[in-house]
Write a protein that holds these residues in place. Structure first.
Motif, short mmCIF file in Angstrom:
data_model
loop_
_atom_site.label_atom_id
_atom_site.label_comp_id
_atom_site.label_asym_id
_atom_site.label_seq_id
_atom_site.Cartn_x
_atom_site.Cartn_y
_atom_site.Cartn_z
N ASN A 64 -68.70 8.58 -7.38
CA ASN A 64 -68.95 9.41 -6.20
C ASN A 64 -69.35 10.83 -6.61
OD1 ASN A 64 -68.11 8.04 -3.40
ND2 ASN A 64 -66.79 7.22 -5.01
N ARG A 65 -70.07 10.93 -7.71
CA ARG A 65 -70.60 12.22 -8.18
C ARG A 65 -69.49 13.23 -8.42
NH1 ARG A 65 -76.14 12.89 -4.49
NH2 ARG A 65 -77.10 10.92 -5.16
N ASP A 66 -68.44 12.76 -9.07
CA ASP A 66 -67.34 13.60 -9.56
C ASP A 66 -66.39 14.08 -8.47
OD1 ASP A 66 -68.39 13.31 -12.09
OD2 ASP A 66 -69.57 15.14 -11.96
N ARG A 67 -66.56 13.63 -7.25
CA ARG A 67 -65.65 14.00 -6.16
C ARG A 67 -65.34 12.74 -5.37
NH1 ARG A 67 -68.35 19.27 -3.37
NH2 ARG A 67 -66.47 19.05 -2.08
N GLY A 68 -64.11 12.24 -5.52
CA GLY A 68 -63.74 10.98 -4.90
C GLY A 68 -63.06 11.18 -3.56
N PRO A 69 -63.76 10.95 -2.45
CA PRO A 69 -63.10 11.06 -1.14
C PRO A 69 -61.87 10.16 -1.08
CG PRO A 69 -65.47 10.79 -0.89
CD PRO A 69 -65.17 10.54 -2.34
N GLU A 70 -60.81 10.67 -0.47
CA GLU A 70 -59.56 9.91 -0.42
C GLU A 70 -59.77 8.52 0.17
OE1 GLU A 70 -54.93 10.78 0.64
OE2 GLU A 70 -56.46 11.70 1.93
N GLU A 71 -60.60 8.43 1.20
CA GLU A 71 -60.81 7.13 1.82
C GLU A 71 -61.51 6.15 0.89
OE1 GLU A 71 -64.04 10.00 3.39
OE2 GLU A 71 -61.87 10.03 2.94
N GLU A 72 -62.38 6.66 0.00
CA GLU A 72 -63.04 5.79 -0.97
C GLU A 72 -62.05 5.29 -2.02
OE1 GLU A 72 -66.05 4.67 -1.06
OE2 GLU A 72 -67.06 5.87 0.48
N ILE A 73 -61.17 6.18 -2.46
CA ILE A 73 -60.17 5.79 -3.46
C ILE A 73 -59.26 4.70 -2.91
CG2 ILE A 73 -58.20 6.58 -4.81
CD1 ILE A 73 -60.79 7.74 -5.84
N TRP A 74 -58.70 4.94 -1.71
CA TRP A 74 -57.78 3.95 -1.15
C TRP A 74 -58.50 2.68 -0.75
CZ3 TRP A 74 -53.46 4.94 -2.98
CH2 TRP A 74 -52.93 6.23 -3.02
N GLY A 75 -59.75 2.79 -0.33
CA GLY A 75 -60.51 1.58 -0.01
C GLY A 75 -60.67 0.69 -1.22
N ALA A 76 -60.97 1.30 -2.37
CA ALA A 76 -61.12 0.51 -3.60
C ALA A 76 -59.79 -0.10 -4.02
CB ALA A 76 -61.68 1.40 -4.71
N LEU A 77 -58.71 0.68 -3.96
CA LEU A 77 -57.42 0.17 -4.40
C LEU A 77 -56.87 -0.88 -3.43
CD1 LEU A 77 -55.63 3.35 -5.79
CD2 LEU A 77 -57.20 1.77 -6.91
N ASN A 78 -57.14 -0.73 -2.13
CA ASN A 78 -56.69 -1.75 -1.18
C ASN A 78 -57.25 -3.12 -1.51
OD1 ASN A 78 -55.35 0.24 0.22
ND2 ASN A 78 -56.75 0.30 1.95
N LYS A 79 -58.50 -3.16 -1.94
CA LYS A 79 -59.12 -4.44 -2.27
C LYS A 79 -58.55 -5.04 -3.54
CE LYS A 79 -63.24 -3.16 0.28
NZ LYS A 79 -64.59 -2.59 0.23
#
Length: 265
Positions: free
Chosen positions: A160-175
């Motif tokens: 994510n171009r060095d800035r990971g939105p919280e929703e992207e992080i949790w979305g990946a980990l949820n899966k």
């Protein structure tokens, strides 16, 4: 209770791998090469992988993973001979596929790299992947290693171009079966781990997105992450395998741990 029972085309969207769950864990299709850090064991392979029930294979892999993690925690080497005798015993004909998948699980889920140090005797040592020492900082290195999850988070930030939105992080980990507010059998409560422990240790930064209303938050690489590893190492050595295989590895070991908890209840 076992040790595991203790409490875009990129990694941003690992959901693309969900259709692969019914395949062999960690892509063990016929003819796939072993991980670059560990050589193929000197046991003759046969067409047993296809005939072996998936449940039985998963159990063998999980048992070998637990054995390798114990060796990592005690800083002891191991060998093909020890793994054959201590883990598989009466199932030694399945050693090549079990070894390959266990090495991948240990790397992707726990962040532990299995390296061959004596090709003649096939002796291996376990070391932290990509130079990350976060596990040594936790309770004197005791408990299950968690660097594999940190690698996933750092990878999502890079994607994510060095800035990971919280929703992207949790979305990946949820899966991967890791949810906020739900105690994970391997990683514990993930929000505390990401927003407190790894922030305090300097591996992550967690901050409000500037001028966001309502407030949104994002993760960045912390100074210790930059000191111990590099973006180049992630891109060259790890990102492809994380993208293709982490989802299945996380889910397999989580399922095995939960199943053992139910049996012990």
């Amino acid at each position: 209770m076992s040790e595991l029972s203790k409490p875009k085309e990129d990694l941003q969207d690992p959901g693309e791998a969900q259709g692969l769950e019914e395949e062999q864990l960690l892509g063990a299709e016929g003819g796939e090469a072993a991980p670059p850090s560990a050589s193929s064991p000197p046991v003759s392979s046969s067409a047993t992988e296809e005939a072996l029930p998936q449940e039985a294979l998963n159990k063998m892999v999980a048992n070998m993973v637990k054995f390798l993690l114990r060796k990592y925690q005690t800083k002891e080497p191991t060998s093909d001979a020890e793994l054959l005798n201590a883990v598989l015993r009466d199932n030694q004909e399945h050693y090549p596929v079990v070894f390959r998948q266990a090495v991948e699980c240990v790397l992707l889920v726990f962040g532990v790299d299995v390296k061959e140090v004596d090709p003649r005797k096939h002796i291996y040592i376990m070391v932290p992947t990509l130079g990350l020492t976060c596990d040594a900082m936790q309770r004197g290195g005791q408990g299950l290693p968690k660097a594999g999850l940190l690698v996933v988070v750092l990878s999502v930030i890079l994607q994510n171009r060095d800035r990971g939105p919280e929703e992207e992080i949790w979305g990946a980990l949820n899966k991967m079966g890791v949810y906020v507010g739900r105690e994970h059998s391997i990683f514990g409560e993930p929000r505390e781990l990401l927003t407190q422990v790894w922030v305090r240790d300097g591996y992550l930064e967690y901050r409000q997105v500037p001028d966001s209303a309502p407030a949104r938050y994002e993760f960045l690489w912390g100074p210790r992450a930059f000191a111990e590893t590099s973006k180049g190492k992630f891109t060259e050595a790890f990102l492809l395998r994380v993208k293709q295989r982490a989802l299945r590895a996380f889910r397999l070991l989580s399922a095995e741990a939960e199943g053992e908890e139910e049996e012990g209840a």
